[in-house]
Design an enzyme around this catalytic site. Structure first.
Site, PDB file in Angstrom:
ATOM      1  N   SER A 191       0.820  -1.225   0.000  1.00  0.00           N
ATOM      2  CA  SER A 191       0.000   0.000   0.000  1.00  0.00           C
ATOM      3  C   SER A 191       0.851   1.272   0.000  1.00  0.00           C
ATOM      4  O   SER A 191       1.819   1.390   0.762  1.00  0.00           O
ATOM      5  CB  SER A 191      -0.911   0.007   1.235  1.00  0.00           C
ATOM      6  OG  SER A 191      -1.579   1.253   1.312  1.00  0.00           O
ATOM      7  N   SER A 247      -0.557   4.101   0.775  1.00  0.00           N
ATOM      8  CA  SER A 247      -1.274   5.047   1.638  1.00  0.00           C
ATOM      9  C   SER A 247      -0.420   5.620   2.776  1.00  0.00           C
ATOM     10  O   SER A 247      -0.471   6.831   3.017  1.00  0.00           O
ATOM     11  CB  SER A 247      -2.546   4.396   2.192  1.00  0.00           C
ATOM     12  OG  SER A 247      -3.434   4.155   1.130  1.00  0.00           O
ATOM     13  N   THR A 287      -9.097  -1.064   2.352  1.00  0.00           N
ATOM     14  CA  THR A 287      -8.955  -1.478   0.962  1.00  0.00           C
ATOM     15  C   THR A 287      -9.396  -2.945   0.848  1.00  0.00           C
ATOM     16  O   THR A 287      -9.932  -3.517   1.804  1.00  0.00           O
ATOM     17  CB  THR A 287      -7.521  -1.182   0.464  1.00  0.00           C
ATOM     18  OG1 THR A 287      -7.466  -1.438  -0.932  1.00  0.00           O
ATOM     19  CG2 THR A 287      -6.457  -1.996   1.187  1.00  0.00           C
ATOM     20  N   LYS A 308     -13.862  -3.487   2.017  1.00  0.00           N
ATOM     21  CA  LYS A 308     -14.641  -2.247   1.877  1.00  0.00           C
ATOM     22  C   LYS A 308     -16.115  -2.438   2.224  1.00  0.00           C
ATOM     23  O   LYS A 308     -16.744  -1.557   2.796  1.00  0.00           O
ATOM     24  CB  LYS A 308     -14.491  -1.683   0.457  1.00  0.00           C
ATOM     25  CG  LYS A 308     -13.102  -1.124   0.190  1.00  0.00           C
ATOM     26  CD  LYS A 308     -13.005  -0.473  -1.173  1.00  0.00           C
ATOM     27  CE  LYS A 308     -11.648   0.175  -1.359  1.00  0.00           C
ATOM     28  NZ  LYS A 308     -11.528   0.871  -2.639  1.00  0.00           N
ATOM     29  N   ALA A 314     -22.899  -9.981 -18.087  1.00  0.00           N
ATOM     30  CA  ALA A 314     -23.870  -8.922 -18.415  1.00  0.00           C
ATOM     31  C   ALA A 314     -24.778  -8.583 -17.238  1.00  0.00           C
ATOM     32  O   ALA A 314     -25.105  -7.408 -17.006  1.00  0.00           O
ATOM     33  CB  ALA A 314     -24.694  -9.357 -19.620  1.00  0.00           C
ATOM     34  N   SER A 315     -25.161  -9.589 -16.445  1.00  0.00           N
ATOM     35  CA  SER A 315     -26.125  -9.344 -15.353  1.00  0.00           C
ATOM     36  C   SER A 315     -25.560  -8.358 -14.327  1.00  0.00           C
ATOM     37  O   SER A 315     -26.308  -7.565 -13.754  1.00  0.00           O
ATOM     38  CB  SER A 315     -26.487 -10.660 -14.667  1.00  0.00           C
ATOM     39  OG  SER A 315     -25.320 -11.279 -14.171  1.00  0.00           O
TER      40      SER A 315
END
Ligand code: ATR
Length: 279
Positions: free
Chosen positions: A20, A22, A67, A71, A160-161
């Site tokens: 990370s 961050s 992260t 989340k 697609a769904s």
């Protein structure tokens, strides 16, 4: 007491977490604003996260970032949350109040919009946008993209769904459609194509064609670092203007920092330092 002398305790949780950026980014914000920050990277999975984040809050920390893969867990743990967090059903930021209450926000989408508008010079007004992917990364930014005022957003996803469901969940925010990757060309030309798939982490890139892009159109990759290399190379081969997601990372971090401290870091300065360090 001088506000700069008070230690601000923060952390980021995730798994893996060693990679990370961050802690580095928030350290640079603190330096820029003359604040003392202790920002730790803490490895946690869904099982250990509730205990570890509770310990952090009890230790007097102001809040934390979250992260993958936590989340959604973070969003569920908070008593209150922002509209962007509830729309995404995910949080990248928790704020711990003195009352013991936790507030969840998701700054990813606003960070992306900030980077596109301020740093990459993109204008959303009237833009036709294609969002590639319909997983957590796409869900986290879609509401902010819609609120930035484009003419239309098309979500293209292998399954697609998932694209259909995401489009339906945001339909109240403006014109939005869904399609499969094979149908992307039929909605072209695009001023902006955003890569929100996880393909870069496996060393590959989504299929793109230069014919999809309007004059001056660009491809924005939510990946940065090594995961951004495949799409950057593909765009270079095809003559497509490309921007990686490092600016989004710094901008979403700045919004979290503001939530915790009330101070607004300069994104461009920190981004410049990170790019210089990366060579
Ligand atoms: P993240 O939180 O990073 O978004 P995710 O929720 O697993 O992770 O979503 C990954 C996204 O990348 C999805 O849109 C996924 O498509 P599917 O919904 O069809 O799985 C997309 N993706 C991952 N591997 C892919 C591949 N090989 N080809 C096309 N799309 C892929």
């Amino acid at each position: 007491m001088d506000p700069g002398s008070q230690l601000i305790r923060l952390a980021v949780f995730g798994k893996p977490i060693a990679q990370s950026l961050s802690p580095r980014i928030h350290g640079l914000f603190a330096q820029q604003l003359g604040l003392k920050v202790d920002y730790r990277a803490i490895e946690a999975g869904p099982k250990s996260f509730p205990r570890l984040v509770t310990e952090l809050a009890k230790s007097g920390a102001c809040g934390c970032n979250i992260t993958a893969p936590l989340k959604r867990d973070a969003w569920k743990l908070a008593a209150r949350c922002s509209a962007s967090s509830s729309r995404a059903e995910a949080a990248n930021t928790l704020v711990f109040f003195d009352t013991g209450e936790w507030y969840a926000d998701n700054t990813d989408g606003r960070g992306l919009v900030h980077d596109l508008e301020s740093l990459a010079g993109f204008s959303f007004s009237g833009a036709n946008i294609c969002l590639l992917g319909a997983g957590g990364a796409a869900a986290g930014v879609l509401a902010a993209l819609m609120q930035a005022g484009p003419a239309n957003i098309v979500i293209a996803n292998r399954t697609a769904s998932r694209a259909d469901e995401l489009a339906e969940r945001h339909a109240d925010l403006g014109p939005i459609s869904s399609c499969t990757p094979a149908q992307v060309a039929s909605w072209a030309p695009y001023e902006l194509v955003i890569n929100a798939t996880s393909l870069g982490h496996g060393g590959t890139a989504p299929e793109l064609s230069s014919s999809w892009f309007a004059t001056g159109g660009m491809c924005y990759d939510m990946n940065y670092g090594p995961a951004a290399n495949p799409l950057e190379q593909l765009c270079a081969q095809k003559g497509i203007s490309y921007c990686d997601g490092l600016g989004m990372l710094v901008a979403q971090a700045a919004l979290s920092f503001e939530l915790w401290t009330g101070q607004v870091p300069q994104v461009a300065d920190v981004l410049h330092q990170l790019r210089q360090a990366a060579g």
